[in-house]
Design an enzyme around this catalytic site. Structure first.
Site, PDB file in Angstrom:
ATOM      1  N   GLU A 217       0.024   0.764  -3.572  1.00  0.00           N
ATOM      2  CA  GLU A 217      -1.221   1.475  -3.841  1.00  0.00           C
ATOM      3  C   GLU A 217      -1.275   2.866  -3.214  1.00  0.00           C
ATOM      4  O   GLU A 217      -2.243   3.583  -3.402  1.00  0.00           O
ATOM      5  CB  GLU A 217      -2.402   0.656  -3.295  1.00  0.00           C
TER       6      GLU A 217
ATOM      7  N   ASP B 230       0.721  -7.351   0.300  1.00  0.00           N
ATOM      8  CA  ASP B 230      -0.147  -6.820  -0.738  1.00  0.00           C
ATOM      9  C   ASP B 230       0.538  -5.647  -1.429  1.00  0.00           C
ATOM     10  O   ASP B 230       0.554  -4.567  -0.877  1.00  0.00           O
ATOM     11  CB  ASP B 230      -1.508  -6.421  -0.171  1.00  0.00           C
TER      12      ASP B 230
ATOM     13  N   GLU C  89       8.070   3.194   6.277  1.00  0.00           N
ATOM     14  CA  GLU C  89       7.420   1.886   6.232  1.00  0.00           C
ATOM     15  C   GLU C  89       8.286   0.823   5.570  1.00  0.00           C
ATOM     16  O   GLU C  89       8.310  -0.333   5.994  1.00  0.00           O
ATOM     17  CB  GLU C  89       6.099   2.035   5.476  1.00  0.00           C
TER      18      GLU C  89
ATOM     19  N   ASN D  93      -7.657  -8.110  10.270  1.00  0.00           N
ATOM     20  CA  ASN D  93      -6.542  -7.414   9.621  1.00  0.00           C
ATOM     21  C   ASN D  93      -6.184  -6.128  10.386  1.00  0.00           C
ATOM     22  O   ASN D  93      -5.024  -5.823  10.640  1.00  0.00           O
ATOM     23  CB  ASN D  93      -6.991  -7.112   8.190  1.00  0.00           C
TER      24      ASN D  93
END
EC number: 3.2.1.28
Length: 565
Positions: free
Chosen positions: A511, A312, A496, A196
């Site tokens: 998150e 995610d 982002e 990852n």
């Protein structure tokens, strides 16, 4: 963990004989993986758990990235002796025994820069190296410098890097592209796969497999030499994704491989561990506790596997879009992953041919053709008119439209008539004033509405152009670039993700706070600027009016898949 085989005999499609030869040859390479570094939750055991649960730091990633100042076993022994003593201060203990990650220096760009100048100036700011990695650091060393996304992300990330590399190539930094390909090849040779990110706590999973596309990108500059040079690593990565296939029966799954009841082979996302993620420890524990009807380990695995997907988190993985604890990533066969696996097989065929191995090239072509038929058979929702994920529990294609549905077009795996329907669905359901929506569901998760992400904008744009849908492709590029430009004009940064329901606003949810930098946004922005502006008149900022499609240079694909009814 294998799923049980069906109790009654099933008809199986003929699997190419070559498949077992391919995997048998490559599994030997995969088994040569050395002992890998242990993640901090294993190294530090109860100390790691106690620090994270104490919430000493606003971001759980901070302690996961902290470097022990001495042998972790000694630190843990000291902790066990001191923790119950009167006046013990956990924060002081951490400060004495660990070096915490430094806050990144805030980059202040020179005044008056155009969007292109700002991005070109960011490449050295985002470049890192691991020459001085400490012995017990969770950061995994890499031989060459690399470009990080930015913000809280102090390491290189797998699928982010491909879109960053598109921008590096557009800026003429082919040396950096070559360095990053070499780094990923090093990870494959060292760990058997690309994790990852280059952290020990990321080693149990990978991310969307873009390595073959990175090599193909490098080959644009270096020719077939790049394909031949990295063929062994591409084969090893393929073996990682297909690990366990030779022992699967119809209706079973093993790690990342799924064999459907007719013998069709597809892939899913998977993490080898079923514990809370060290970088999101408290959040994962809370998610598992909120659903006592499911084993915590099952939820942890699905959370980790969603992280492997890059999405995610998203309603895409959930039964209830407003309850994260209902996600079941491992029982969903993703359309984007299998499109990338198809592309990997096609590039492996090309690289094998370049290396003079026509027999192996033909075998990879056979595998790619079989996968393409599987995508068309199981991942096309005829009732809705779009590609979607396949559900292993219901044994049906899912109904939800997401931006992942554009991946078959991106890799030229879609049938022409279905690509046309995808263009209509995209314009009707996903296109917004600020770009392409990730989904149409507002769940509060970051990979849902109203957020739009740079890589998905590029996949959609390129995919639609492949099939001659230049107007819709231009709409996506124009809307997203306008969003990027408006945000940059106000805040002097690229971020982002973006809120695509409007223009000039960064995205929310997730998150952690919105991050700036930002690698893949920089890369996609440069690609899109060069797409919408004629080569004779390149633009450094987004034009004030929408360009005509004649400036798009990609030719429509003539390829048509053969859908399996």
């Amino acid at each position: 963990m294998k799923s049980p085989a069906p109790s009654r005999p099933q008809k199986m499609a003929l699997i190419p004989a070559c498949i077992f030869l391919c995997f048998a040859a490559l599994s030997v390479q995969a088994e040569e993986t050395p002992v890998t570094p242990q993640p901090p939750d294993i190294l530090l055991g109860p100390l790691f758990n106690d620090v994270q649960n104490a919430k000493l730091f606003p971001d759980q990633k901070t302690f996961a990235d902290a470097v022990p100042n001495s042998d972790p076993l000694m630190i843990l022994a000291d902790y066990r002796m001191q923790q119950n003593q009167s006046g013990f201060d956990l924060r002081h203990f951490v400060n004495v025994n660990f070096t915490l990650p430094k806050e990144g220096e805030k980059y202040v760009p020179p005044e008056g820069q155009s969007l292109r100048e700002h991005i070109d100036g960011l490449w050295p700011v985002l470049t890192r190296s691991t020459e001085n990695t400490e012995k017990w650091d969770s950061l995994l060393p890499l031989p060459e410098p690399y470009v990080v996304p930015g913000g809280r992300f102090r390491e290189v990330y797998y699928w982010d890097s491909y879109f960053t590399m598109l921008g590096l190539a557009e800026s003429g930094h082919w040396d950096k592209v070559a360095d990053m390909v070499a780094n990923f090849a090093h990870e494959i040779d060292t760990y058997g796969h690309i994790p990852n990110g280059n952290r020990s706590y990321y080693l149990s999973r990978s991310q969307p497999p873009f390595f073959a596309l990175m090599v193909e990108l490098l080959a644009q500059h270096e020719g077939d030499a790049a394909l031949k040079q990295y063929l062994p690593q591409m084969q090893k990565e393929y073996a990682y994704w297909m690990d366990g296939v030779e022992n699967l029966q119809a209706g079973q799954q093993e790690k990342r491989v799924v064999k459907l009841q007719d013998g069709t082979l597809l892939n899913r996302y998977w993490d080898d561990r079923d514990t809370p993620r060290p970088e999101s420890w408290v959040e994962d524990i809370a998610t598992a506790k909120s659903n006592p009807n499911r084993p915590a380990t099952e939820i942890y695995r699905d959370l980790r596997s969603a992280a492997a997907s890059g999405w995610d988190f998203s309603s895409r993985w959930m039964d209830n879009p407003h309850q994260l604890n209902t996600l079941r990533t491992t029982s969903i066969v993703p359309v984007d992953l299998n499109s990338l696996m198809f592309k990997m097989e096609k590039i492996l065929a090309r690289a094998s041919k370049a290396a003079g191995d026509n027999a192996m090239a033909n075998q990879y072509e056979t595998l790619a053709n079989a996968r393409q038929k599987g995508i068309e058979k199981y991942m096309w929702n005829d009732q809705q008119g779009w590609y979607a994920d396949y559900d292993l529990k219901s044994h049906k294609v899912r109904n939800q439209l997401t931006a992942a549905a554009l991946f078959p077009l991106y890799v030229n795996a879609a049938a022409k008539d279905r690509a046309n329907k995808m263009a209509t669905a995209t314009k009707t359901h996903l296109l917004q004033p600020g770009g392409l929506n990730t989904t149409s569901v507002k769940s509060g998760q970051q990979w849902d509405a109203p957020n739009g992400w740079a890589p998905l904008q590029w996949v959609a744009t390129e995919g639609l152009q492949n099939y001659g849908q230049k107007e819709v492709a231009m709409d996506i590029s124009w809307h997203f670039l306008t969003n990027v430009q408006h945000t940059y004009d106000r805040e002097k940064k690229l971020v982002e993700k973006y809120d695509v329901s409007t223009t000039g606003t960064g995205g929310g949810g997730g998150e952690y706070p919105l991050q700036d930098g930002f690698g893949w946004t920089n890369g996609v922005t440069l690609k899109m600027l060069d797409l919408i502006c004629p080569k004779e008149q390149p633009c450094d900022n987004v034009p004030a009016t929408r360009p005509t499609v004649k400036s798009a240079t990609t030719q429509p694909s003539t390829k048509e898949a053969q859908p399996t009814p």
